[in-house]
Design a protein around this motif. Structure first.
Motif, short mmCIF file in Angstrom:
data_model
loop_
_atom_site.label_atom_id
_atom_site.label_comp_id
_atom_site.label_asym_id
_atom_site.label_seq_id
_atom_site.Cartn_x
_atom_site.Cartn_y
_atom_site.Cartn_z
N LYS A 1 37.38 32.59 33.86
CA LYS A 1 37.55 33.34 35.12
C LYS A 1 38.16 32.47 36.23
O LYS A 1 38.35 32.93 37.34
N LYS A 2 38.47 31.22 35.91
CA LYS A 2 39.05 30.33 36.91
C LYS A 2 40.40 30.89 37.40
O LYS A 2 41.20 31.34 36.59
N GLY A 3 40.57 30.91 38.71
CA GLY A 3 41.83 31.41 39.28
C GLY A 3 41.86 32.92 39.41
O GLY A 3 42.83 33.49 39.88
N LYS A 4 40.79 33.60 38.95
CA LYS A 4 40.79 35.07 38.97
C LYS A 4 40.08 35.63 40.21
O LYS A 4 39.21 34.99 40.79
N GLU B 1 28.88 45.45 45.75
CA GLU B 1 30.20 44.99 45.33
C GLU B 1 30.63 43.85 46.25
O GLU B 1 30.52 43.96 47.47
N MET B 2 31.08 42.75 45.65
CA MET B 2 31.56 41.63 46.47
C MET B 2 32.66 40.91 45.69
O MET B 2 32.40 40.34 44.62
N TRP B 3 33.86 40.96 46.23
CA TRP B 3 35.01 40.38 45.51
C TRP B 3 35.23 38.94 45.93
O TRP B 3 35.23 38.63 47.12
N TYR C 1 35.14 28.68 45.86
CA TYR C 1 35.33 30.12 45.73
C TYR C 1 35.56 30.68 47.12
O TYR C 1 35.24 30.03 48.12
N GLU C 2 36.11 31.87 47.13
CA GLU C 2 36.49 32.43 48.43
C GLU C 2 36.12 33.90 48.39
O GLU C 2 36.46 34.60 47.42
#
Ligand code: HEM
Length: 308
Positions: A40-43, A302-304, A281-282
């Motif tokens: 999931k890195k970069g996703k 929900e939290m993106w 992370y951001e």
């Protein structure tokens, strides 16, 4: 539930939840975290859907003894019961019916193939010389689902939100994992996953000078107590290494959270895994953050975020 039945039922499962028993699950929890976040890195992803929600469900399903092949089904029921994001069922009785049928079969299977699972312990436990009925056993499994999943999900999501609001926190825990347990205690205080609970007065009484009539419904606010300025210095501030953190996020007294050691371990392992595998992370400002619609549980539906 009140004494004396409360203690008898609690004893059936309490052994499985001692810190010593729970600690043994650390490697499994880590593997689950890895399965969920690997690649999931970069996703950009909804971290609740992809990580903080499925992790506690997989853990409790494993403890109950649900076979791996049925995990998907179990998650759907869990989401339906606690009203999670994947609400596929509109009626609760349909879910309970399906679960009852499933557990009836699982119970027969476990009777023939004894294992150390919670399902096996519950179905073989006796209270006052009698086994639990099917509905009582099922009630137990549903309780563990309801009490343990969304709450732990919210603890981990709330931690990610809180760390992002306090620059340097994530780097600090990445640099020193020993900071994680204390940081998580502070998240439990600062953004308590359970904000309020219910009580019914059993007798006429008085609380803080206010008369309370027998039968009154009371709502003690855990979230408020955890920011009590007379107990905590700078109560409104998140302090990563707060000393003397006597919060009541897991309740107090005979109903003190049975799953506290498990929730603490899950949150610790989840955070360790993240800190080891993602530099930063951001939280994505261009996606809506959707809160839980509840005055009891507190967290995000929900939290993106982007994992770097
Ligand atoms: C961060 C995660 C969690 C939080 C904040 C939390 C919070 C709480 C609170 C405040 C209570 C007290 C309720 C009351 O006094 O009425 C409670 C009770 C309980 N919790 Fe948790 N909980 C968490 C995780 C878990 C987990 C992982 C499990 C099990 C898998 C669990 C199982 C239970 C049970 C069975 C009770 C009832 C205990 C009793 O009545 O004797 N909880 N929890």
């Amino acid at each position: 539930m009140d004494p004396p039945k409360h203690a008898k039922l609690r004893n059936i499962v309490s052994k499985a939840f001692t810190p010593r028993m729970i600690e043994k699950m650390a490697p499994q929890i880590r593997e689950m975290a890895e399965n969920l976040l690997d690649s999931k890195k970069g996703k950009e992803l909804d971290i609740v859907r992809e990580f903080t929600s499925p992790l506690p469900i997989a853990v409790i399903a494993t403890m109950l003894g649900i076979p791996l092949k049925d995990m998907g089904k179990f998650k759907t029921w869990s989401d339906a019961i606690v009203g999670g994001s994947d609400m596929l069922y509109s009626n609760l009785s349909g879910v309970i019916g399906e679960m009852t049928h499933y557990f009836q079969n699982l119970i027969i299977e476990k009777q023939n193939n004894p294992d150390g699972s919670l399902v096996y312990s519950v179905i073989n436990a006796e209270v006052d010389g009698e086994k639990l009925t099917m509905m009582e056993s099922l009630g137990f499994f549903v309780l563990l689902l309801v009490a343990g999943n969304e709450t732990t999900t919210n603890l981990i999501s709330n931690a990610l939100l809180t760390f992002s609001e306090n620059p340097g926190t994530y780097d600090a825990i990445a640099g020193d994992h020993n900071l994680i347990p204390r940081a998580m205690e502070e998240v439990l205080r600062y953004r308590s996953p359970v904000q309020s609970i219910y009580r019914v007065a059993k007798v006429d009484t008085e609380l803080g000078g206010v008369p309370v009539k027998k039968g009154s419904i009371m709502v003690p606010w855990i979230g408020s107590a955890n920011r009590d300025e007379s107990v905590f210095d700078n109560a409104g501030r998140f302090i990563i290494d707060r000393k003397e953190n006597r919060h009541i996020a897991f309740g107090e007294g005979i109903h003190y959270c049975l799953g506290a050691p498990l929730a603490r371990l899950e949150a610790k392992v989840a955070m360790e895994y993240m800190a080891e595998n993602f530099q930063s992370y951001e939280i994505l400002g261009n996606r809506k953050m959707i809160p839980q619609n509840s005055t009891i549980v507190y967290g995000m539906k929900e939290m993106w975020i982007r994992l770097n």
